[in-house]
Design a protein around this motif. Structure first.
Motif, PDB file in Angstrom:
ATOM      1  N   GLY A 114       0.786  -1.224   0.000  1.00  0.00           N
ATOM      2  CA  GLY A 114       0.000   0.000   0.000  1.00  0.00           C
ATOM      3  C   GLY A 114       0.815   1.269   0.000  1.00  0.00           C
ATOM      4  N   ALA A 115       2.100   1.198  -0.410  1.00  0.00           N
ATOM      5  CA  ALA A 115       2.969   2.378  -0.449  1.00  0.00           C
ATOM      6  C   ALA A 115       2.991   2.956  -1.856  1.00  0.00           C
ATOM      7  CB  ALA A 115       4.380   2.017  -0.007  1.00  0.00           C
ATOM      8  N   ARG A 116       3.347   4.256  -1.943  1.00  0.00           N
ATOM      9  CA  ARG A 116       3.436   4.924  -3.242  1.00  0.00           C
ATOM     10  C   ARG A 116       4.843   4.863  -3.827  1.00  0.00           C
ATOM     11  NH1 ARG A 116      -1.747   5.641  -1.245  1.00  0.00           N
ATOM     12  NH2 ARG A 116      -3.034   6.616  -2.840  1.00  0.00           N
ATOM     13  N   SER A 117       5.851   4.608  -3.011  1.00  0.00           N
ATOM     14  CA  SER A 117       7.223   4.580  -3.505  1.00  0.00           C
ATOM     15  C   SER A 117       8.082   3.811  -2.526  1.00  0.00           C
ATOM     16  CB  SER A 117       7.770   6.008  -3.677  1.00  0.00           C
ATOM     17  OG  SER A 117       7.928   6.630  -2.397  1.00  0.00           O
ATOM     18  N   MET A 118       9.322   3.568  -2.910  1.00  0.00           N
ATOM     19  CA  MET A 118      10.302   2.991  -1.990  1.00  0.00           C
ATOM     20  C   MET A 118      10.719   4.049  -0.974  1.00  0.00           C
ATOM     21  SD  MET A 118      10.708  -0.194  -2.973  1.00  0.00           S
ATOM     22  CE  MET A 118      12.288  -0.829  -2.412  1.00  0.00           C
TER      23      MET A 118
END
Length: 604
Positions: A114-118
């Protein structure tokens, strides 16, 4: 009107959006995790092509040693050893480590939690470019005076520590050390990024027991990478110092190489073996653990079943990672270890079969009496299970010191690790490619595409048959005593011009070696189907729906999907359950994605 971006009231300004880290906002294309993931996969695709061609040259030379390579001439013994070294190095580091962990990890991992980026986008980009530089340096060693290193991917001293030991052991060996050192730094940085992302960037509701098993595979492999590659980097620096700074970490006094006698130093090559294999065996699980996690999820998805004993599968993943760093010594049974140490390493090697067997039982129980959808991804997952079992059955044999004394450094070992690590790992990569291809090809506002299923199924069966036809017979040649790393298997002379006993032995295995070579050519040729399918599907593949496999994990969430509009970045993602929840009834077959809220998950 959006005051931070007056020219476009619909899209947030990347430079000021709180959802985007500062490095990402400064270098949006350079640091985008999807772009980096695709770059890693492209690099791995180039690497596996080169590595496969090198392996074919080796097999052809073993059967037809007089064959002359166009624009090169005959393959000399030092040329053959260079092929062995570069093939093993490329396939292990730049394919089996890079593609599953860094490639698909960057491409899929953030969305699955559920993250948008590393967590560290700029470090992520730097890790890729260091990896690319490492590959360029390794390949460039082919063109330096003396040629590439000839010490194999294990680079055993004392020969690898002495520049005058043979062709390729001077500048070629230095370039090999530089390449692997850069790769170790890049992999360590990438693994730190992976761990931080999983620990800190999970969305609301994504508890540890709700993480997909693919994420647990990436998580455990990242821990192993940090430990193993740190030790490898230290060993590489020590070997470089032995070569150029007059140290004696791995060189003992009395070491005689090409007429040069070393008169001082109290080093020992055994230290290199301990350091290298402390890295080398965890590396097996770094390559295979992501594939284990993916296999569990795909078998459940296409069988419309929950993963059998889900929490047990999490525990076994961690157990395999923990035990994987305790059994490096089984590679050293013939190196003069204390017999008690050999017994300890034998016990830990057999012990790791327990969590591995638990995984196999879970896979079998998940598909038992189900009605699977035999897509290409499902077939390659089943092929992974088959190869993992077949290759794993020979593991306990090699774990016995008394048996390993005979089988060590024979083709039996080559067959073992090619089945359980190389081919099983490659099958997992094929499964991932067919399964996630709609996400690979999707763009903002544009749907992804599907790879051709008829071509995919044909590709599976040809590859499956080719893999077994190539590597199963190697067990027989290994049992016959055929050694590894010999550049020529026939014509070993004996007294009075007769064949030596070794020559007779190797000549007896020649018919089987011909079969292996033909099978290897067949296996490599079958991959043309994959390339045709891949290239064709990028432009002409059938458009995929938002969730073509009816999967339950978050990478298929409409907000996290690659074709989601930019405005979706402000939408909150919440997880309500474990993955792989399916509802089957006589007239229906439905699934519950992790993000769907139901009456039983609503807060009171």
């Amino acid at each position: 009107m959006n005051p931070s971006n007056p020219t476009n009231p619909q899209k947030p300004n990347p430079a000021t959006s709180p959802l985007l880290p500062v490095p990402y906002s400064l270098f949006p294309r350079l640091t985008d995790h999807r772009t980096i993931g695709l770059q890693y996969l492209a690099l791995a695709l180039i690497s596996v092509t080169i590595g496969t061609l090198l392996s074919l040259l080796m097999r052809i030379h073993l059967v037809w040693p007089a064959w002359s390579l166009p624009l090169h001439g005959p393959i000399l013994p030092e040329d053959y050893l260079a092929l062995v070294t570069i093939h093993g190095t490329i396939m292990l580091f730049f394919v089996l480590t890079t593609a599953p962990q860094a490639g698909f990890g960057n491409l899929i991992l953030p969305a699955q939690i559920g993250a948008r980026s590393m967590a560290f986008p700029l470090l992520n980009a730097a890790s890729f470019w260091l990896t690319a530089l490492a590959l360029i340096i390794l390949l460039s060693s082919t063109f330096v005076p003396g040629g590439s290193a000839i010490s194999g991917w294990t680079a055993y001293p004392p020969l690898s520590a002495v520049a005058s030991a043979g062709p390729g052991q001077a500048l070629g060996m230095d370039l090999w050390l530089a390449s692997i050192a850069l790769f170790a730094i890049a992999s360590t940085a990438s693994s730190i990024n992976t761990l931080t992302t999983i620990i800190k960037n999970r969305c609301e509701g994504m508890t540890w027991d709700r993480l997909p098993l693919t994420v647990w595979g990436w998580f455990t492999a990242a821990i192993l990478s940090i430990i193993a590659f740190s030790v490898l980097l230290a060993a590489l620096l020590m070997l470089f110092c032995d070569r150029h700074a007059g140290t004696s970490f791995f060189l003992p006094a009395g070491n005689l190489v090409n007429g040069v006698l070393r008169t001082k130093g109290n080093g020992t090559p055994l230290l290199w073996l301990h350091l290298f294999w402390f890295f080398g065996h965890p590396e097996v699980y770094i390559a295979i653990l992501p594939g284990m996690g993916l296999t569990s999820m795909l078998l459940a998805n296409f069988s419309r079943r929950r993963v059998f004993a889900y929490r047990t599968m999490i525990i076994t993943t961690l157990m395999i990672g923990f035990l994987g760093i305790l059994l490096w010594g089984h590679h050293m049974f013939v190196a003069g270890l204390n017999p008690f140490a050999s017994s300890a390493f034998s016990v830990t090697t057999i012990a790791i079969a327990l969590p591995a067997s638990a995984k196999v039982l879970s896979w079998l129980a998940t598909v038992w009496r189900s009605k699977p959808q035999y897509t290409s991804a499902m077939l390659f997952s089943l092929g992974f299970v088959s190869l993992f079992i077949t290759g794993g059955l020979t593991g306990p044999i090699l774990a016995q010191p008394i048996l390993d004394e005979y089988l060590h450094n024979t083709l039996f070992v080559v067959a073992h690790f090619h089945l359980i690590m190389a081919m099983a790992g490659i099958f997992a990569l094929f499964a991932a490619t067919y399964y996630w291809f709609p996400l690979i090809t999707a763009r903002s506002g544009k749907p992804g595409r599907l790879m051709s299923e008829p071509l995919g199924r044909l590709h599976f069966w040809l590859t499956f048959l080719g893999a077994y036809a190539t590597f199963l017979p190697m067990h027989l040649t290994g049992l016959a005593g055929e050694p590894r790393h010999y550049s020529q298997l026939t014509g070993v002379p004996g007294p009075a011009g007769l064949l030596s006993p070794a020559g007779h032995l190797l000549a007896a295995t020649l018919p089987l070696n011909r079969h292996i070579t033909y099978a290897a050519i067949f296996l490599a040729t079958a991959q043309i189907l994959f390339f045709v399918n891949l290239i064709r599907s990028f432009r002409h593949g059938t458009f995929a729906s938002q969730n073509p496999w009816q999967a339950t994990t978050l990478e298929w969430h409409p907000v996290l999907h690659p074709n989601a509009p930019v405005e979706a970045s402000e939408t909150k993602v919440v997880v309500h359950r474990q993955p792989c929840e399916y509802l089957s009834a006589p007239a229906t077959d439905s699934f519950l994605p992790q993000w769907i809220e139901t009456a039983d998950t609503k807060p009171e």
